[in-house]
Write a protein that holds these residues in place. Structure first.
Motif, PDB file in Angstrom:
ATOM      1  N   ALA A  35       0.824  -1.199   0.000  1.00  0.00           N
ATOM      2  CA  ALA A  35       0.000   0.000   0.000  1.00  0.00           C
ATOM      3  C   ALA A  35       0.866   1.260   0.000  1.00  0.00           C
ATOM      4  O   ALA A  35       0.475   2.287  -0.547  1.00  0.00           O
ATOM      5  CB  ALA A  35      -0.923   0.004   1.212  1.00  0.00           C
ATOM      6  N   LEU A  36       2.036   1.190   0.607  1.00  0.00           N
ATOM      7  CA  LEU A  36       2.928   2.344   0.733  1.00  0.00           C
ATOM      8  C   LEU A  36       4.164   2.118  -0.136  1.00  0.00           C
ATOM      9  O   LEU A  36       5.215   1.746   0.343  1.00  0.00           O
ATOM     10  CB  LEU A  36       3.319   2.550   2.198  1.00  0.00           C
ATOM     11  N   LYS A  37       4.010   2.325  -1.397  1.00  0.00           N
ATOM     12  CA  LYS A  37       5.031   2.026  -2.399  1.00  0.00           C
ATOM     13  C   LYS A  37       6.276   2.910  -2.270  1.00  0.00           C
ATOM     14  O   LYS A  37       6.183   4.090  -1.945  1.00  0.00           O
ATOM     15  CB  LYS A  37       4.387   2.222  -3.775  1.00  0.00           C
ATOM     16  N   ASP A  96       9.948  -5.164  -1.377  1.00  0.00           N
ATOM     17  CA  ASP A  96       9.668  -3.994  -0.536  1.00  0.00           C
ATOM     18  C   ASP A  96       9.171  -4.371   0.852  1.00  0.00           C
ATOM     19  O   ASP A  96       9.621  -3.799   1.846  1.00  0.00           O
ATOM     20  CB  ASP A  96       8.593  -3.103  -1.193  1.00  0.00           C
ATOM     21  N   HIS A  97       8.225  -5.317   0.924  1.00  0.00           N
ATOM     22  CA  HIS A  97       7.627  -5.616   2.228  1.00  0.00           C
ATOM     23  C   HIS A  97       8.641  -6.219   3.197  1.00  0.00           C
ATOM     24  O   HIS A  97       8.544  -5.997   4.401  1.00  0.00           O
ATOM     25  CB  HIS A  97       6.379  -6.498   2.099  1.00  0.00           C
ATOM     26  N   ILE A 132      10.389   5.559   7.025  1.00  0.00           N
ATOM     27  CA  ILE A 132      11.035   4.307   6.609  1.00  0.00           C
ATOM     28  C   ILE A 132      10.971   4.173   5.094  1.00  0.00           C
ATOM     29  O   ILE A 132      11.967   3.853   4.442  1.00  0.00           O
ATOM     30  CB  ILE A 132      10.385   3.093   7.309  1.00  0.00           C
ATOM     31  N   LEU A 133       9.809   4.434   4.525  1.00  0.00           N
ATOM     32  CA  LEU A 133       9.661   4.342   3.071  1.00  0.00           C
ATOM     33  C   LEU A 133      10.502   5.388   2.350  1.00  0.00           C
ATOM     34  O   LEU A 133      11.015   5.131   1.254  1.00  0.00           O
ATOM     35  CB  LEU A 133       8.190   4.437   2.685  1.00  0.00           C
ATOM     36  N   ALA A 134      10.670   6.555   2.945  1.00  0.00           N
ATOM     37  CA  ALA A 134      11.530   7.583   2.342  1.00  0.00           C
ATOM     38  C   ALA A 134      12.978   7.107   2.318  1.00  0.00           C
ATOM     39  O   ALA A 134      13.680   7.287   1.309  1.00  0.00           O
ATOM     40  CB  ALA A 134      11.396   8.900   3.112  1.00  0.00           C
ATOM     41  N   ILE A 135      13.440   6.510   3.404  1.00  0.00           N
ATOM     42  CA  ILE A 135      14.812   5.978   3.443  1.00  0.00           C
ATOM     43  C   ILE A 135      14.986   4.902   2.386  1.00  0.00           C
ATOM     44  O   ILE A 135      15.968   4.903   1.627  1.00  0.00           O
ATOM     45  CB  ILE A 135      15.157   5.430   4.848  1.00  0.00           C
ATOM     46  N   LEU A 136      14.038   3.973   2.320  1.00  0.00           N
ATOM     47  CA  LEU A 136      14.134   2.902   1.322  1.00  0.00           C
ATOM     48  C   LEU A 136      14.037   3.452  -0.099  1.00  0.00           C
ATOM     49  O   LEU A 136      14.718   2.960  -1.005  1.00  0.00           O
ATOM     50  CB  LEU A 136      13.044   1.850   1.579  1.00  0.00           C
TER      51      LEU A 136
END
Length: 162
Positions: A35-37, A96-97, A132-136
């Motif tokens: 959901a949070l790509k 991703d997950h 976290i998603l921004a870092i990844l």
């Protein structure tokens, strides 16, 4: 019931509980990550991710994402050094997950083994999901196009598993 039977039943119950907890954790984090790509082409997200990476990750994984030397060889403590997040490492081999779950909950939770020791902390109480998603996303933005494409294909495979 004798003592041995009770012990076996309790051990089985604990193992079954951990298994279902891990499966639920994996499915929850997979759904969240799907959901949070990751958005490695969004300059504002990448900029935020780079700043957060420098603050929370670079001390171990390196300012240039190069990881610690000999990252595949265990330290005297038995723990593995921090791996690189650049193209030379294995970060891009994970969907991703899994990357999201490792960052949020720590490697032991993802491995499903509370005895797994790692210097990698869980960031659930430190970073938001967005951070976290921004870092990844920042990490992914540094990979060459052919590696990003392979990682995207892995994501597509994860989406079709549902």
């Amino acid at each position: 019931m004798n003592k041995m039977t009770v012990t076996v039943l309790v051990a089985f119950a604990v193992i079954a509980s951990l298994f279902f907890l891990f499966m639920d954790l994996e499915e929850t984090t997979k759904q969240q990550a799907l959901a949070l790509k990751l958005t490695p082409d969004d300059a504002s997200v990448v900029k935020m991710g780079q700043s957060l990476y420098e603050t929370h990750c670079a001390a171990c994984h390196g300012a240039e994402l190069q990881g610690e030397p000999n990252w595949r060889t265990r330290k005297p403590s038995g723990r593995l050094p921090a791996p690189p997040h650049d193209a030379s490492g294995h970060t891009w081999h994970h969907p991703d997950h899994i990357l999201f779950a490792i960052t949020k909950f720590g490697p032991a939770a993802v491995a499903g083994d509370t005895r797994y020791e790692s210097d990698m902390p869980a960031y659930a109480d430190v970073l938001s999901d967005e951070e976290i998603l921004a870092i990844l996303s920042y990490i992914k933005s540094t990979w060459p196009d052919h590696i990003r494409m392979r990682h995207d294909l892995m994501r597509q495979g994860s989406e079709s598993d549902d």
